[in-house]
Design a protein around this motif. Structure first.
Motif, PDB file in Angstrom:
ATOM      1  N   ARG A   1       0.812  -1.223   0.000  1.00 14.13           N
ATOM      2  CA  ARG A   1       0.000   0.000   0.000  1.00 14.13           C
ATOM      3  C   ARG A   1       0.847   1.275   0.000  1.00 14.13           C
ATOM      4  NH1 ARG A   1      -2.271  -3.540   3.427  1.00 14.13           N
ATOM      5  NH2 ARG A   1      -1.345  -2.579   5.256  1.00 14.13           N
ATOM      6  N   SER A   2       2.046   1.217   0.552  1.00 16.36           N
ATOM      7  CA  SER A   2       2.915   2.389   0.638  1.00 16.36           C
ATOM      8  C   SER A   2       4.364   1.920   0.576  1.00 16.36           C
ATOM      9  CB  SER A   2       2.670   3.125   1.961  1.00 16.36           C
ATOM     10  OG  SER A   2       3.051   2.293   3.048  1.00 16.36           O
ATOM     11  N   ASP A   3       5.301   2.885   0.555  1.00 19.87           N
ATOM     12  CA  ASP A   3       6.707   2.496   0.513  1.00 19.87           C
ATOM     13  C   ASP A   3       7.114   1.737   1.773  1.00 19.87           C
ATOM     14  OD1 ASP A   3       6.472   4.791   2.058  1.00 19.87           O
ATOM     15  OD2 ASP A   3       8.269   5.750   1.259  1.00 19.87           O
ATOM     16  N   ARG A   4       6.560   2.098   2.916  1.00 20.32           N
ATOM     17  CA  ARG A   4       6.872   1.372   4.159  1.00 20.32           C
ATOM     18  C   ARG A   4       6.330  -0.050   4.109  1.00 20.32           C
ATOM     19  NH1 ARG A   4       7.603   5.047   9.159  1.00 20.32           N
ATOM     20  NH2 ARG A   4       7.472   3.012  10.145  1.00 20.32           N
ATOM     21  N   HIS A   5       5.125  -0.211   3.550  1.00 17.44           N
ATOM     22  CA  HIS A   5       4.535  -1.541   3.433  1.00 17.44           C
ATOM     23  C   HIS A   5       5.348  -2.398   2.467  1.00 17.44           C
ATOM     24  CE1 HIS A   5       0.837  -4.214   2.465  1.00 17.44           C
ATOM     25  NE2 HIS A   5       1.443  -4.673   3.548  1.00 17.44           N
ATOM     26  N   VAL A   6       5.788  -1.820   1.365  1.00 19.69           N
ATOM     27  CA  VAL A   6       6.620  -2.538   0.391  1.00 19.69           C
ATOM     28  C   VAL A   6       7.910  -3.013   1.055  1.00 19.69           C
ATOM     29  CG1 VAL A   6       8.017  -2.242  -1.701  1.00 19.69           C
ATOM     30  CG2 VAL A   6       5.665  -1.429  -1.656  1.00 19.69           C
ATOM     31  N   GLY A   7       8.567  -2.132   1.823  1.00 19.38           N
ATOM     32  CA  GLY A   7       9.800  -2.504   2.515  1.00 19.38           C
ATOM     33  C   GLY A   7       9.576  -3.604   3.542  1.00 19.38           C
ATOM     34  N   ALA A   8       8.473  -3.509   4.291  1.00 19.04           N
ATOM     35  CA  ALA A   8       8.173  -4.525   5.303  1.00 19.04           C
ATOM     36  C   ALA A   8       7.886  -5.879   4.666  1.00 19.04           C
ATOM     37  CB  ALA A   8       6.987  -4.074   6.152  1.00 19.04           C
ATOM     38  N   ILE A   9       7.165  -5.870   3.554  1.00 17.94           N
ATOM     39  CA  ILE A   9       6.871  -7.120   2.837  1.00 17.94           C
ATOM     40  C   ILE A   9       8.171  -7.767   2.369  1.00 17.94           C
ATOM     41  CG2 ILE A   9       5.882  -8.080   0.723  1.00 17.94           C
ATOM     42  CD1 ILE A   9       3.636  -5.947   0.987  1.00 17.94           C
ATOM     43  N   ALA A  10       9.027  -6.975   1.739  1.00 15.50           N
ATOM     44  CA  ALA A  10      10.284  -7.506   1.204  1.00 15.50           C
ATOM     45  C   ALA A  10      11.168  -8.070   2.321  1.00 15.50           C
ATOM     46  CB  ALA A  10      11.023  -6.409   0.436  1.00 15.50           C
ATOM     47  N   GLU A  11      11.303  -7.344   3.404  1.00 19.82           N
ATOM     48  CA  GLU A  11      12.133  -7.822   4.512  1.00 19.82           C
ATOM     49  C   GLU A  11      11.587  -9.116   5.100  1.00 19.82           C
ATOM     50  OE1 GLU A  11      12.383  -4.465   7.134  1.00 19.82           O
ATOM     51  OE2 GLU A  11      13.860  -3.459   5.863  1.00 19.82           O
ATOM     52  N   ARG A  12      10.272  -9.229   5.202  1.00 22.22           N
ATOM     53  CA  ARG A  12       9.657 -10.440   5.752  1.00 22.22           C
ATOM     54  C   ARG A  12       9.890 -11.639   4.840  1.00 22.22           C
ATOM     55  NH1 ARG A  12       5.178 -11.750   8.995  1.00 22.22           N
ATOM     56  NH2 ARG A  12       5.038 -14.014   9.013  1.00 22.22           N
ATOM     57  N   VAL A  13       9.744 -11.441   3.532  1.00 22.05           N
ATOM     58  CA  VAL A  13       9.968 -12.540   2.585  1.00 22.05           C
ATOM     59  C   VAL A  13      11.413 -13.029   2.688  1.00 22.05           C
ATOM     60  CG1 VAL A  13      10.102 -13.146   0.138  1.00 22.05           C
ATOM     61  CG2 VAL A  13       8.135 -11.868   0.985  1.00 22.05           C
ATOM     62  N   VAL A  14      12.366 -12.102   2.702  1.00 22.71           N
ATOM     63  CA  VAL A  14      13.779 -12.470   2.792  1.00 22.71           C
ATOM     64  C   VAL A  14      14.050 -13.212   4.096  1.00 22.71           C
ATOM     65  CG1 VAL A  14      16.120 -11.530   2.988  1.00 22.71           C
ATOM     66  CG2 VAL A  14      14.560 -10.624   1.267  1.00 22.71           C
ATOM     67  N   LYS A  15      13.499 -12.721   5.197  1.00 19.14           N
ATOM     68  CA  LYS A  15      13.696 -13.359   6.507  1.00 19.14           C
ATOM     69  C   LYS A  15      13.098 -14.765   6.522  1.00 19.14           C
ATOM     70  CE  LYS A  15      12.484 -12.840  11.388  1.00 19.14           C
ATOM     71  NZ  LYS A  15      12.012 -14.184  11.509  1.00 19.14           N
ATOM     72  N   ASP A  16      11.876 -14.914   6.012  1.00 15.85           N
ATOM     73  CA  ASP A  16      11.233 -16.232   6.010  1.00 15.85           C
ATOM     74  C   ASP A  16      11.981 -17.233   5.141  1.00 15.85           C
ATOM     75  OD1 ASP A  16       9.350 -15.289   7.766  1.00 15.85           O
ATOM     76  OD2 ASP A  16       7.716 -15.196   6.309  1.00 15.85           O
ATOM     77  N   LEU A  17      12.469 -16.788   3.993  1.00 20.12           N
ATOM     78  CA  LEU A  17      13.244 -17.680   3.129  1.00 20.12           C
ATOM     79  C   LEU A  17      14.520 -18.139   3.828  1.00 20.12           C
ATOM     80  CD1 LEU A  17      12.870 -15.931  -0.345  1.00 20.12           C
ATOM     81  CD2 LEU A  17      11.820 -18.079   0.385  1.00 20.12           C
ATOM     82  N   LYS A  18      15.182 -17.215   4.505  1.00 17.02           N
ATOM     83  CA  LYS A  18      16.404 -17.571   5.221  1.00 17.02           C
ATOM     84  C   LYS A  18      16.101 -18.510   6.387  1.00 17.02           C
ATOM     85  CE  LYS A  18      20.477 -15.622   7.366  1.00 17.02           C
ATOM     86  NZ  LYS A  18      21.206 -14.421   7.710  1.00 17.02           N
ATOM     87  N   ASP A  19      15.038 -18.213   7.143  1.00 16.21           N
ATOM     88  CA  ASP A  19      14.668 -19.049   8.291  1.00 16.21           C
ATOM     89  C   ASP A  19      14.270 -20.459   7.885  1.00 16.21           C
ATOM     90  OD1 ASP A  19      15.174 -16.894   9.914  1.00 16.21           O
ATOM     91  OD2 ASP A  19      13.061 -16.423  10.308  1.00 16.21           O
ATOM     92  N   LYS A  20      13.706 -20.616   6.695  1.00 14.84           N
ATOM     93  CA  LYS A  20      13.290 -21.937   6.221  1.00 14.84           C
ATOM     94  C   LYS A  20      14.424 -22.707   5.553  1.00 14.84           C
ATOM     95  CE  LYS A  20       8.874 -21.636   7.209  1.00 14.84           C
ATOM     96  NZ  LYS A  20       8.076 -22.564   7.953  1.00 14.84           N
ATOM     97  N   GLY A  21      15.609 -22.111   5.480  1.00  9.54           N
ATOM     98  CA  GLY A  21      16.770 -22.825   4.967  1.00  9.54           C
ATOM     99  C   GLY A  21      17.051 -22.633   3.496  1.00  9.54           C
ATOM    100  N   PHE A  22      16.491 -21.607   2.881  1.00  8.30           N
ATOM    101  CA  PHE A  22      16.719 -21.366   1.461  1.00  8.30           C
ATOM    102  C   PHE A  22      17.857 -20.390   1.198  1.00  8.30           C
ATOM    103  CE2 PHE A  22      12.313 -22.863   1.477  1.00  8.30           C
ATOM    104  CZ  PHE A  22      12.426 -23.891   0.570  1.00  8.30           C
ATOM    105  N   GLY A  23      18.583 -19.988   2.228  1.00 12.64           N
ATOM    106  CA  GLY A  23      19.734 -19.123   2.057  1.00 12.64           C
ATOM    107  C   GLY A  23      19.361 -17.661   1.931  1.00 12.64           C
ATOM    108  N   ASN A  24      20.363 -16.849   1.663  1.00 16.47           N
ATOM    109  CA  ASN A  24      20.160 -15.407   1.525  1.00 16.47           C
ATOM    110  C   ASN A  24      19.764 -15.073   0.101  1.00 16.47           C
ATOM    111  OD1 ASN A  24      20.860 -14.798   4.169  1.00 16.47           O
ATOM    112  ND2 ASN A  24      23.037 -14.684   3.668  1.00 16.47           N
ATOM    113  N   ALA A  25      18.622 -14.452  -0.048  1.00 18.47           N
ATOM    114  CA  ALA A  25      18.179 -13.996  -1.362  1.00 18.47           C
ATOM    115  C   ALA A  25      18.837 -12.653  -1.661  1.00 18.47           C
ATOM    116  CB  ALA A  25      16.661 -13.853  -1.379  1.00 18.47           C
ATOM    117  N   ARG A  26      19.069 -12.368  -2.922  1.00 16.42           N
ATOM    118  CA  ARG A  26      19.611 -11.079  -3.326  1.00 16.42           C
ATOM    119  C   ARG A  26      18.461 -10.090  -3.457  1.00 16.42           C
ATOM    120  NH1 ARG A  26      22.083 -15.111  -5.718  1.00 16.42           N
ATOM    121  NH2 ARG A  26      20.838 -15.081  -7.596  1.00 16.42           N
ATOM    122  N   VAL A  27      18.668  -8.875  -2.952  1.00 15.47           N
ATOM    123  CA  VAL A  27      17.602  -7.872  -2.904  1.00 15.47           C
ATOM    124  C   VAL A  27      18.090  -6.590  -3.568  1.00 15.47           C
ATOM    125  CG1 VAL A  27      16.060  -6.570  -1.390  1.00 15.47           C
ATOM    126  CG2 VAL A  27      16.790  -8.858  -0.729  1.00 15.47           C
TER     127      VAL A  27
END
Length: 160
Positions: A89-115
């Motif tokens: 919905r906003s730039d803050r929401h976009v940033g929060a979504i992206a950070e959460r996706v990267v964190k969840d991927l890392k926590d599930k064992g898929f490594g560090n995604a490039r952003v």
């Protein structure tokens, strides 16, 4: 010379080795290296029971991402197998979504995604290997219209 007079030098029993500040070198013999192997590469232990696509989509849903579209890229490009395009919905929401996706991927064992694009948060690209995730502000998404470029319909453009 006094002890500690050369903080930029490393002294061991046999050698005096000049080092740049902040550089930490370990000297291991081949026998020591065999006893202490390197850790596996990041993402090397990815779980087999969970799909990277499913983890990314679940993260997007949890963060209330809007108008999420999944595009199958198999046969269209060798960049990735799947592209996910979504909006915040906003730039803050976009940033929060992206950070959460990267964190969840890392926590599930898929490594560090490039952003890319995280500082501005107008358009954030997450490259997770087989999955590309684009998180847009609505105005920016409409301008670039990636769904049309890759042959998918946007949810609001579909006729029911």
């Amino acid at each position: 010379m006094k002890n500690g007079a050369f903080p930029h030098y490393l002294m061991d029993r046999h050698h005096r080795v000049p080092l740049r500040k902040g550089l930490n070198l370990n000297r291991l013999s081949s026998a020591e290296a065999d006893k202490n192997p390197l850790p596996p590469l990041s993402g090397a232990n990815a779980p087999h029971d969970e799909d990277i696509r499913a983890v990314a989509l679940a993260s997007l849903e949890d963060m209330k991402a809007e108008n999420t579209v999944e595009i199958d890229l198999a046969g269209k490009t060798s960049l990735a197998d799947t592209m996910i395009v979504t909006s915040g919905r906003s730039d803050r929401h976009v940033g929060a979504i992206a950070e959460r996706v990267v964190k969840d991927l890392k926590d599930k064992g898929f490594g560090n995604a490039r952003v890319e694009g995280l500082p501005a948060c107008d358009w954030v690209l997450i490259d997770a290997g087989d999955v590309l995730i684009h998180v847009f502000r609505p105005e920016v998404r409409g301008f670039y219209n990636l769904e049309k470029m890759w042959g998918a319909d946007r949810p609001q453009d579909r006729v029911s």
